[in-house]
Scaffold this motif. Structure first.
Motif, short mmCIF file in Angstrom:
data_model
loop_
_atom_site.label_atom_id
_atom_site.label_comp_id
_atom_site.label_asym_id
_atom_site.label_seq_id
_atom_site.Cartn_x
_atom_site.Cartn_y
_atom_site.Cartn_z
N ALA A 36 -8.59 0.62 2.82
CA ALA A 36 -8.52 1.36 4.38
C ALA A 36 -9.59 1.34 5.17
CB ALA A 36 -7.77 2.60 4.42
N ASP A 37 -10.90 1.83 4.60
CA ASP A 37 -12.03 1.71 5.23
C ASP A 37 -12.90 0.58 4.95
OD1 ASP A 37 -12.49 2.11 2.72
OD2 ASP A 37 -13.71 3.98 2.91
N SER A 88 -1.78 -10.77 11.64
CA SER A 88 -1.53 -9.17 11.23
C SER A 88 -1.28 -8.79 10.11
CB SER A 88 -0.44 -8.93 12.37
OG SER A 88 0.66 -9.45 12.08
N THR A 95 -11.47 -9.37 12.61
CA THR A 95 -11.08 -9.23 11.37
C THR A 95 -11.19 -10.48 10.64
OG1 THR A 95 -9.85 -7.21 12.00
CG2 THR A 95 -9.34 -8.34 9.72
N ARG A 134 -5.73 -3.65 4.80
CA ARG A 134 -5.65 -1.96 5.03
C ARG A 134 -5.19 -1.61 3.85
NH1 ARG A 134 -3.01 -2.31 9.34
NH2 ARG A 134 -4.53 -2.49 10.54
N MET A 143 -4.31 -8.51 8.06
CA MET A 143 -5.17 -7.42 8.19
C MET A 143 -4.33 -6.27 7.51
SD MET A 143 -5.56 -7.48 12.44
CE MET A 143 -6.40 -6.11 12.68
N LEU A 148 -12.37 -4.81 8.30
CA LEU A 148 -11.27 -4.47 9.15
C LEU A 148 -11.90 -3.97 10.55
CD1 LEU A 148 -8.79 -2.38 7.12
CD2 LEU A 148 -8.21 -4.48 8.77
N HIS A 149 -11.15 -4.79 11.64
CA HIS A 149 -11.44 -4.36 12.74
C HIS A 149 -9.88 -4.11 13.49
CE1 HIS A 149 -15.81 -5.75 13.08
NE2 HIS A 149 -15.32 -6.41 11.94
N PRO A 150 -9.76 -2.69 13.55
CA PRO A 150 -8.28 -2.17 14.15
C PRO A 150 -8.19 -2.76 15.57
CG PRO A 150 -9.39 -0.45 12.97
CD PRO A 150 -10.62 -1.57 13.19
N GLU A 151 -7.08 -3.40 15.77
CA GLU A 151 -6.78 -4.02 17.00
C GLU A 151 -7.40 -5.28 17.38
OE1 GLU A 151 -3.73 -2.33 18.08
OE2 GLU A 151 -4.09 -0.97 16.81
N ASP A 152 -8.16 -5.85 16.64
CA ASP A 152 -8.80 -7.03 16.80
C ASP A 152 -8.64 -8.02 15.63
OD1 ASP A 152 -10.81 -8.98 17.51
OD2 ASP A 152 -12.08 -7.65 18.38
N GLN A 153 -7.55 -8.91 15.91
CA GLN A 153 -7.41 -9.76 14.85
C GLN A 153 -8.52 -10.92 14.73
OE1 GLN A 153 -3.63 -11.79 15.88
NE2 GLN A 153 -2.40 -9.89 15.86
#
Length: 415
Positions: free
Chosen positions: A278-279, A267, A291, A274, A270, A283-288
């Motif tokens: 940030a874009d 985390s 990512t 970010r 990640m 990055l795969h939000p909520e998926d460690q």
């Protein structure tokens, strides 16, 4: 706590069996040399392991000018062991024979929000049932199940005292598991499990002093000191991930600020990504897992954001590992767990350079920094050895009870 003669005998039996597993076939003389025990003690312990059908006689070898030496080897069909790796994003289970060869594997995903103890126990029970069915073995052959759970664990009571990533406090995990799993259960922590796996089969084999750095969602250091696993007085040694690397730094999930884990755990990586972009497509939000896998692909493709994220992460990781090198003067530092495996050699190369910048020259010159060479899940492997240790302790307890029973027809002496 003072060890009893039974504790010492159990430990010696375990050490002899460990050497047999590591070097089958072997002779009693070789076992005495490897363990430092007398030949008479080794002969007695080998006899006990033969009676338990954990090892078997496999012939003889010539000796220089003397009688041929009898050889023994692990009896791989003498039982089965199960290792359970409970992590924040998955439950991985492996079933082993007595030679600690993998016979079956199963994995259950732990999705975000599935952090209740009952939910995690359900995943463990399903995966344990799966490996037993895959291997096609009788339940009676399973000698035990070693269970590794993140955080601080009381081995004696089977309580998960504190798992910060799930906000668990004093969860009676062993009791909950017993409601679903009929085999003997032994609870411990992934730092200890991975350290034992490296000591038995990995990069720490033959080393007196080693540090196994676990890089996953959680972060910590398994310690091998003086040739054995170091637990600390309350089985809490190695919580290096919750030492401070930045004063008043990032908030860690343990509730403190500036912990190593907040910068080098999954985390934390990640968050670094970010902050950089940030874009970013990495990055795969909520998926460690997704990512870290994307970051690994970006490193192979020389993606500038991926390279910068790795370097920023290793700034903290290198300084933290240098502290371990200066403190413990290990022969080897092993980078283990799923984040280290995914990032691979690019991570190791950067870490070696960063540690060299921060560590004192003398201890650094004596230390190798390597990736774990274990091809299977090191935590499952180490957890299986805890089940083996527990099975041998149970044998010792049964023997002690038989010895304590007075002979028929005689009155026991007063206590």
């Amino acid at each position: 706590m003072k060890r009893t003669s039974r504790d010492i005998r159990t430990a010696n039996r375990y050490e002899v069996l460990r050497q047999i597993i590591a070097a089958s076939p072997t002779s009693r003389q070789e076992l005495a040399a490897a363990t430092g025990l007398s030949l008479a003690t080794v002969a007695t312990l080998v006899g006990e392991l033969l009676d338990l059908r954990m090892i078997t006689e496999v012939g003889f070898e010539d000796s220089a000018g003397g009688r041929p030496r009898g050889l023994v080897a692990v009896n791989t069909s003498g039982g089965a062991l199960i290792g359970v790796d409970i992590a924040e994003t998955y439950v991985h289970v492996e079933l082993f024979d007595l030679g600690l060869n993998v016979l079956a594997r199963a994995e259950e995903d732990v999705r975000p929000g599935e952090s209740l103890p009952e939910q995690v126990v359900g995943h463990v029970a399903a995966a344990v049932g799966s490996v037993v069915a895959q291997a096609g073995i009788e339940g009676a052959r399973v000698l035990g199940v070693g269970v590794s759970v993140p955080g601080q664990v009381d081995r004696a009571t089977g309580i998960s005292e504190y798992a910060p990533n799930w906000d668990w406090h004093d969860v009676p995990l062993l009791e909950l598991l017993t409601e679903h799993i009929a085999y003997p259960l032994y609870l411990d922590n992934p730092l200890r499990a991975s350290a034992v796996a490296e000591l038995w089969f990995g990069a720490a084999r033959g080393s007196g002093d080693a540090v196994v750095v676990n890089l996953g969602t959680g972060v910590g250091a398994g310690l091998v000191l003086g040739g054995g696993l170091h637990r600390g007085v309350s089985n809490s040694a190695g919580e290096w991930g919750h030492t401070t690397i930045v004063l008043d730094g990032r908030l860690c999930r343990c509730g403190k600020h500036g912990c190593v884990e907040a910068y080098v755990g999954a985390s934390g990586i990640m968050l670094t990504l970010r902050e950089l972009s940030a874009d970013s497509a990495l990055l795969h939000p909520e998926d460690q897992t997704a990512t870290i896998d994307a970051l690994a692909r970006g490193l192979r493709g020389r993606d500038p954001v991926a390279l910068k994220a790795l370097r920023d992460t290793v700034r903290y990781l290198g300084a933290g590992i240098a502290d371990l090198v200066n403190l413990f003067n290990p022969e080897v530092v092993v980078l283990s767990s799923w984040v280290a495996t995914a990032l691979g050699e690019p991570l190791v190369t950067e870490v070696r350079e960063a540690v060299a910048r921060h560590a004192l020259p003398r201890p650094m010159a004596a230390t190798r920094i390597v990736l774990s060479p274990i091809p299977t899940d090191p935590v499952c492997l180490g957890a299986a050895t805890f089940a083996l240790e527990g099975a041998l302790q149970s044998v010792g307890q049964r023997q002690a009870k038989r010895t304590a029973v007075p002979a028929r027809g005689r009155t026991a002496p007063p206590s």
